[in-house]
Design a protein around this motif. Structure first.
Motif: not given
Length: 223
Positions: A97-113
């Motif tokens: 699937v494709r999800i809504t986001g922008d260029d900062l989307l990877p930061s969500v998963f990076r910070n949670l990990l």
């Protein structure tokens, strides 16, 4: 420019520390490990500072569509490469699937990990990531075997500057995550792995008698 210079200097410190590792005794190696750990933390701080600056200038209308699997894969691989004494696994298939986001989307998963590893009190931090699709949303779950999050901190932990009692972080990582998830029209919450198991609602990110926290992120699918 400041961030670039800081990262260059930290790379020099890290390189010299690694070179010393083979020339010191056991007590010295412990000091080398502490140096390397703090270098990694400082490098993470420069990245969080960059992301926070971008969020402050964030254009909420500049959102696009991103394939979930490549974004997740990239952040998991990065976390594996930079996290010492951590086991980070992806449980089960990731929906196409494709999800809504922008260029900062990877930061969500990076910070949670990073949060799941940094605040872990086990000798080996075990982090399990899973993803599902439901009700026009993609649900990403990041479960850890750490000390968990008390009920009275489950909401306030996403506040700016909030840190755990034993934290050596900056307190902006989870604030950054919450700000971005909200801007994408999603939600984030924290659950206890043990409670999920007892209620029979465990997912692939859970195991019997598991302890720790599960960060549950729901992000809208792109049109």
């Amino acid at each position: 420019m400041v961030r670039h210079d800081l990262r260059n200097n930290l790379q020099v410190v890290s390189g010299h520390a690694e070179a010393l590792a083979d020339h010191v005794d056991e007590a010295g190696r412990e000091s080398v490990e502490k140096i390397l750990h703090n270098v990694e933390t400082a490098v993470g701080l420069t990245r969080s500072a960059r992301d926070l600056a971008e969020v402050m200038l964030h254009d909420s209308d500049a959102e696009g569509a991103f394939w979930l699997r490549p974004v997740l894969d990239a952040q998991i691989e990065e976390a594996r490469a930079t996290s010492r004494n951590a086991s980070i696994t992806l449980a089960g298939p990731v929906p196409d699937v494709r999800i809504t986001g922008d260029d900062l989307l990877p930061s969500v998963f990076r910070n949670l990990l990073k949060n799941a590893v940094q605040h872990n009190d086990k000798q080996v931090a075990e982090v399990v990531v899973s993803a599902t699709e439901r009700d026009e949303m993609a649900r990403i779950q990041i479960a850890d075997n750490g000390p968990g999050v008390s009920d009275d901190r489950k909401a306030e932990i996403f506040g700016k500057g909030e840190m755990g009692l034993e934290s050596d972080g900056t307190g902006i990582g989870l604030y950054l995550v919450k700000t971005l998830v909200d801007s994408y029209g999603g939600t984030i919450r924290i659950e206890d792995r043990a409670d999920r198991n007892r209620s029979g609602s465990q997912s692939q990110a859970d195991e019997n008698d598991a302890e720790g926290a599960v960060f549950v992120v729901d992000l809208p699918l792109a049109a």
